[in-house]
Design a protein around this motif. Structure first.
Motif, PDB file in Angstrom:
ATOM      1  N   ARG A 149      12.179  -0.649  14.236  1.00 52.74           N
ATOM      2  CA  ARG A 149      13.168   0.429  14.266  1.00 52.74           C
ATOM      3  C   ARG A 149      14.162   0.268  13.127  1.00 52.74           C
ATOM      4  NH1 ARG A 149      15.603   1.940  20.090  1.00 52.74           N
ATOM      5  NH2 ARG A 149      13.391   1.585  20.541  1.00 52.74           N
ATOM      6  N   ALA A 150      14.505   1.376  12.464  1.00 48.91           N
ATOM      7  CA  ALA A 150      15.448   1.339  11.349  1.00 48.91           C
ATOM      8  C   ALA A 150      15.829   2.768  10.986  1.00 48.91           C
ATOM      9  CB  ALA A 150      14.836   0.639  10.139  1.00 48.91           C
ATOM     10  N   VAL A 151      16.693   2.909   9.986  1.00 51.73           N
ATOM     11  CA  VAL A 151      16.995   4.234   9.428  1.00 51.73           C
ATOM     12  C   VAL A 151      15.740   4.729   8.722  1.00 51.73           C
ATOM     13  CG1 VAL A 151      18.410   5.525   7.787  1.00 51.73           C
ATOM     14  CG2 VAL A 151      19.446   3.694   9.158  1.00 51.73           C
ATOM     15  N   ALA A 152      15.316   5.940   9.033  1.00 52.60           N
ATOM     16  CA  ALA A 152      14.095   6.484   8.426  1.00 52.60           C
ATOM     17  C   ALA A 152      14.245   6.560   6.913  1.00 52.60           C
ATOM     18  CB  ALA A 152      13.808   7.868   9.001  1.00 52.60           C
ATOM     19  N   GLY A 153      13.271   6.012   6.207  1.00 57.47           N
ATOM     20  CA  GLY A 153      13.293   6.000   4.751  1.00 57.47           C
ATOM     21  C   GLY A 153      13.793   4.696   4.165  1.00 57.47           C
ATOM     22  N   GLU A 154      14.432   3.868   5.004  1.00 60.51           N
ATOM     23  CA  GLU A 154      14.920   2.569   4.558  1.00 60.51           C
ATOM     24  C   GLU A 154      14.054   1.475   5.174  1.00 60.51           C
ATOM     25  OE1 GLU A 154      19.063   2.116   5.416  1.00 60.51           O
ATOM     26  OE2 GLU A 154      19.628   4.018   4.466  1.00 60.51           O
ATOM     27  N   ALA A 155      13.895   0.371   4.447  1.00 55.36           N
ATOM     28  CA  ALA A 155      13.081  -0.743   4.949  1.00 55.36           C
ATOM     29  C   ALA A 155      13.594  -1.190   6.320  1.00 55.36           C
ATOM     30  CB  ALA A 155      13.131  -1.905   3.961  1.00 55.36           C
ATOM     31  N   PRO A 156      12.707  -1.455   7.266  1.00 56.31           N
ATOM     32  CA  PRO A 156      11.242  -1.459   7.152  1.00 56.31           C
ATOM     33  C   PRO A 156      10.583  -0.124   7.504  1.00 56.31           C
ATOM     34  CG  PRO A 156      11.868  -2.376   9.253  1.00 56.31           C
ATOM     35  CD  PRO A 156      13.143  -2.003   8.569  1.00 56.31           C
ATOM     36  N   LEU A 157      11.323   0.979   7.414  1.00 56.02           N
ATOM     37  CA  LEU A 157      10.712   2.301   7.626  1.00 56.02           C
ATOM     38  C   LEU A 157      10.685   3.099   6.328  1.00 56.02           C
ATOM     39  CD1 LEU A 157      11.882   3.596  11.139  1.00 56.02           C
ATOM     40  CD2 LEU A 157       9.626   2.799  10.448  1.00 56.02           C
ATOM     41  N   ASP A 158      10.437   2.382   5.234  1.00 52.30           N
ATOM     42  CA  ASP A 158      10.182   3.023   3.951  1.00 52.30           C
ATOM     43  C   ASP A 158       8.688   3.290   3.840  1.00 52.30           C
ATOM     44  OD1 ASP A 158       9.245   0.445   1.916  1.00 52.30           O
ATOM     45  OD2 ASP A 158      10.181   0.011   3.844  1.00 52.30           O
ATOM     46  N   GLU A 159       8.302   4.083   2.860  1.00 45.57           N
ATOM     47  CA  GLU A 159       6.909   4.511   2.751  1.00 45.57           C
ATOM     48  C   GLU A 159       5.949   3.329   2.616  1.00 45.57           C
ATOM     49  OE1 GLU A 159       4.727   8.071   0.391  1.00 45.57           O
ATOM     50  OE2 GLU A 159       5.488   6.462  -0.898  1.00 45.57           O
ATOM     51  N   ARG A 160       6.287   2.362   1.764  1.00 51.84           N
ATOM     52  CA  ARG A 160       5.395   1.217   1.538  1.00 51.84           C
ATOM     53  C   ARG A 160       5.146   0.435   2.826  1.00 51.84           C
ATOM     54  NH1 ARG A 160       7.083  -2.821  -0.853  1.00 51.84           N
ATOM     55  NH2 ARG A 160       5.105  -3.654  -1.654  1.00 51.84           N
ATOM     56  N   THR A 161       6.234   0.158   3.561  1.00 50.76           N
ATOM     57  CA  THR A 161       6.067  -0.656   4.761  1.00 50.76           C
ATOM     58  C   THR A 161       5.339   0.096   5.855  1.00 50.76           C
ATOM     59  OG1 THR A 161       8.164  -1.754   4.194  1.00 50.76           O
ATOM     60  CG2 THR A 161       7.271  -2.157   6.392  1.00 50.76           C
ATOM     61  N   ILE A 162       5.639   1.380   6.019  1.00 54.25           N
ATOM     62  CA  ILE A 162       4.946   2.175   7.036  1.00 54.25           C
ATOM     63  C   ILE A 162       3.447   2.204   6.756  1.00 54.25           C
ATOM     64  CG2 ILE A 162       4.659   4.497   7.998  1.00 54.25           C
ATOM     65  CD1 ILE A 162       7.705   4.888   7.347  1.00 54.25           C
ATOM     66  N   TYR A 163       3.097   2.424   5.493  1.00 53.79           N
ATOM     67  CA  TYR A 163       1.683   2.411   5.102  1.00 53.79           C
ATOM     68  C   TYR A 163       1.055   1.053   5.421  1.00 53.79           C
ATOM     69  CZ  TYR A 163      -2.442   2.659   2.039  1.00 53.79           C
ATOM     70  OH  TYR A 163      -3.720   2.634   1.541  1.00 53.79           O
ATOM     71  N   ALA A 164       1.778  -0.015   5.116  1.00 53.18           N
ATOM     72  CA  ALA A 164       1.273  -1.364   5.383  1.00 53.18           C
ATOM     73  C   ALA A 164       1.101  -1.603   6.880  1.00 53.18           C
ATOM     74  CB  ALA A 164       2.224  -2.410   4.791  1.00 53.18           C
ATOM     75  N   VAL A 165       2.003  -1.047   7.684  1.00 54.12           N
ATOM     76  CA  VAL A 165       1.860  -1.156   9.138  1.00 54.12           C
ATOM     77  C   VAL A 165       0.549  -0.515   9.576  1.00 54.12           C
ATOM     78  CG1 VAL A 165       2.792  -0.416  11.377  1.00 54.12           C
ATOM     79  CG2 VAL A 165       4.337  -1.282   9.618  1.00 54.12           C
ATOM     80  N   GLY A 166       0.244   0.646   9.010  1.00 50.88           N
ATOM     81  CA  GLY A 166      -1.005   1.328   9.355  1.00 50.88           C
ATOM     82  C   GLY A 166      -2.231   0.493   9.012  1.00 50.88           C
ATOM     83  N   VAL A 167      -2.248  -0.051   7.801  1.00 49.86           N
ATOM     84  CA  VAL A 167      -3.382  -0.882   7.388  1.00 49.86           C
ATOM     85  C   VAL A 167      -3.488  -2.113   8.293  1.00 49.86           C
ATOM     86  CG1 VAL A 167      -4.359  -2.272   5.523  1.00 49.86           C
ATOM     87  CG2 VAL A 167      -3.231  -0.102   4.998  1.00 49.86           C
ATOM     88  N   ALA A 168      -2.338  -2.730   8.582  1.00 49.45           N
ATOM     89  CA  ALA A 168      -2.326  -3.939   9.412  1.00 49.45           C
ATOM     90  C   ALA A 168      -2.838  -3.656  10.822  1.00 49.45           C
ATOM     91  CB  ALA A 168      -0.914  -4.514   9.470  1.00 49.45           C
ATOM     92  N   LEU A 169      -2.435  -2.526  11.388  1.00 48.27           N
ATOM     93  CA  LEU A 169      -2.909  -2.179  12.731  1.00 48.27           C
ATOM     94  C   LEU A 169      -4.420  -1.939  12.731  1.00 48.27           C
ATOM     95  CD1 LEU A 169      -0.126   0.241  14.046  1.00 48.27           C
ATOM     96  CD2 LEU A 169      -0.548  -2.126  14.719  1.00 48.27           C
TER      97      LEU A 169
END
Length: 445
Positions: A11-31
């Motif tokens: 959980r975080a402010v949308a658009g800021e780490a860890p809810l920035d584009e790079r990390t969200i994409y990485a979460v998807g790959v990791a899952l």
């Protein structure tokens, strides 16, 4: 130590780490990696304006990792847990920050069994996320979600009705506050089928009004509406509807402690309260423990967080547990806390008892309790800060058997929570302010 996951997902402010584009994409790959190539993931979201782009980015990562995504659209968190289990998905993912303001968002994950992931699994996913981030490749161009499967919502509503057979409003008038969140997509239709008059409020989400002066963060709002409409009861949900608070017939706020008391007594009388025990948390009032004792019911305390309550329930075999904040767990009916199910269960107790909600909990006498939230710049272990340790020790020494001191960091926000309970309201407030002041001086923003 976990870096991304709190007590309820990332959980975080949308658009800021860890809810920035790079990390969200990485979460998807990791899952996708965690659940295996060819895995299937069902996804839903609440009503925040950031939900769609986060979902698309996450779906791009999932697809890159070899997973297939199904889309339930705007729907409650417990609905995703139910649907993941019913349809045999590898996992369920919800884009939601629950009770947080609209600028925040989050990623909650359920296993294919409908349960939240254990800490050890979240740690393994974090390690995989770090590995993906280190590789530095993000491909979100043209990322899209599949079409929303509208049948999922109807399936979930039918599941709720089946979970509490014969449920009825008995021609009562009730008020429901949907917090301009995910409940807005389900609750009006659900309650409209229960043979009564339903006043629906805060069910017009615009992407930014979720939890804004409404919902479970502000139960006094639905309590006031109960008085205005002359209703028998009020229900209010948080942004993703995994918890509920109530108002009784006189417009008094009814929290999760009182709900557990009413439900536990009913289950105890019917022989459904396994072991005559209920699992609450460190935040539940000492008055609840006393009321349980009068009814021949014992109470265990788990750390704050409904998944920790559930873990202790599974260890003890308990059939009821929950939090003062309104997360209530009925494991015989659902795998996770569900605000709409809780509302139906409370309605059912009222229906069968012939009493009002206020009458069912009239003998619950709470110790004075105060909770102060201190914004912090970092979550340094409090037991390493001498000034804070000294104030906590002084409070515990004075209160001894006449109160409780619980100091903890929020698992979802940059806050230290100071909770004091005491027979003496003066002592309660004095110690709470002193401890909060010490934390503020050392860690405050």
């Amino acid at each position: 130590m976990r870096k991304l996951f709190g007590t309820d997902g990332i959980r975080a402010v949308a658009g800021e780490a860890p809810l920035d584009e790079r990390t969200i994409y990485a979460v998807g790959v990791a899952l996708a990696t965690k659940f295996g190539e060819g895995s299937t993931i069902i996804m839903g979201m609440d009503t925040r304006e950031s939900g769609p782009w986060i979902a698309r980015t996450l779906a791009a990562g999932l697809s890159a990792g070899g997973a297939t995504v199904a889309n339930a659209g705007v729907i409650t968190t417990p609905a995703i847990a139910f649907l993941a289990r019913k349809h045999g998905y590898s996992a369920g993912v919800v884009i939601s920050a629950s009770h947080n303001p609209w600028r925040d968002n989050g990623i909650k994950i359920f296993g294919g069994d409908g349960y939240k992931l254990p800490d050890a699994v979240e740690l393994a996913i974090e390690a995989e996320i770090e590995s993906v981030l280190a590789a530095g490749t993000v491909h979100t161009e043209g990322a899209a979600l599949p079409e929303v499967n509208e049948s999922y919502r109807a399936e979930y509503i039918q599941f709720l009705l089946n979970a509490v057979p014969g449920i009825s409003l008995d021609n009562r008038k009730v008020v429901i506050d949907c917090a301009n969140g995910a409940a807005s997509s389900v609750a009006p239709q659900l309650f409209a089928s229960l043979r009564g008059t339903v006043e629906v409020t805060h069910a017009s989400p615009d992407g930014r009004n979720i939890n804004e002066q409404c919902g479970a963060l502000h139960p006094e709002i639905v309590a006031a509406e109960v008085k205005v409409h002359g209703a028998s009861m009020g229900f209010t949900f948080d942004g993703d509807a995994d918890r509920a608070l109530f108002a009784d017939e006189r417009g008094n706020v009814v929290n999760g402690d009182a709900v557990m008391l009413a439900c536990a007594r009913d289950m105890h009388a019917r022989g459904e309260l396994a072991g005559d025990v209920v699992v609450a948390t460190t935040m539940s009032n000492m008055g609840l423990e006393a009321a349980f004792k009068r009814s021949g019911i014992s109470m265990l305390r788990a750390p704050v967080g409904d998944k920790y309550v559930l873990e202790q329930m599974r260890e003890s075999g308990a059939s009821l547990g929950g939090e003062q904040s309104g997360h209530i767990l009925f494991p015989a009916r659902a795998t996770t806390g569900d605000g709409l199910l809780t509302a139906l269960m409370v309605l059912d107790v009222v229906h069968r008892s012939g009493k009002t909600l206020g009458e069912l909990i009239a003998d619950l006498k709470n110790f004075p309790q105060v909770i102060l939230n201190v914004k912090v710049r970092e979550k340094r272990p409090l037991d390493t800060i001498p000034a804070v340790v000294a104030t906590i020790q002084a409070a515990e020494d004075e209160l001894r058997d006449t109160g409780r001191v619980v100091i903890r960091y929020s698992g979802t926000e940059a806050l230290a929570r100071v909770m004091i309970e005491a027979e003496s309201e003066e002592a309660m407030r004095r110690h709470a302010e002193t401890i909060a002041g010490a934390i503020r001086a050392e860690l405050g923003i």
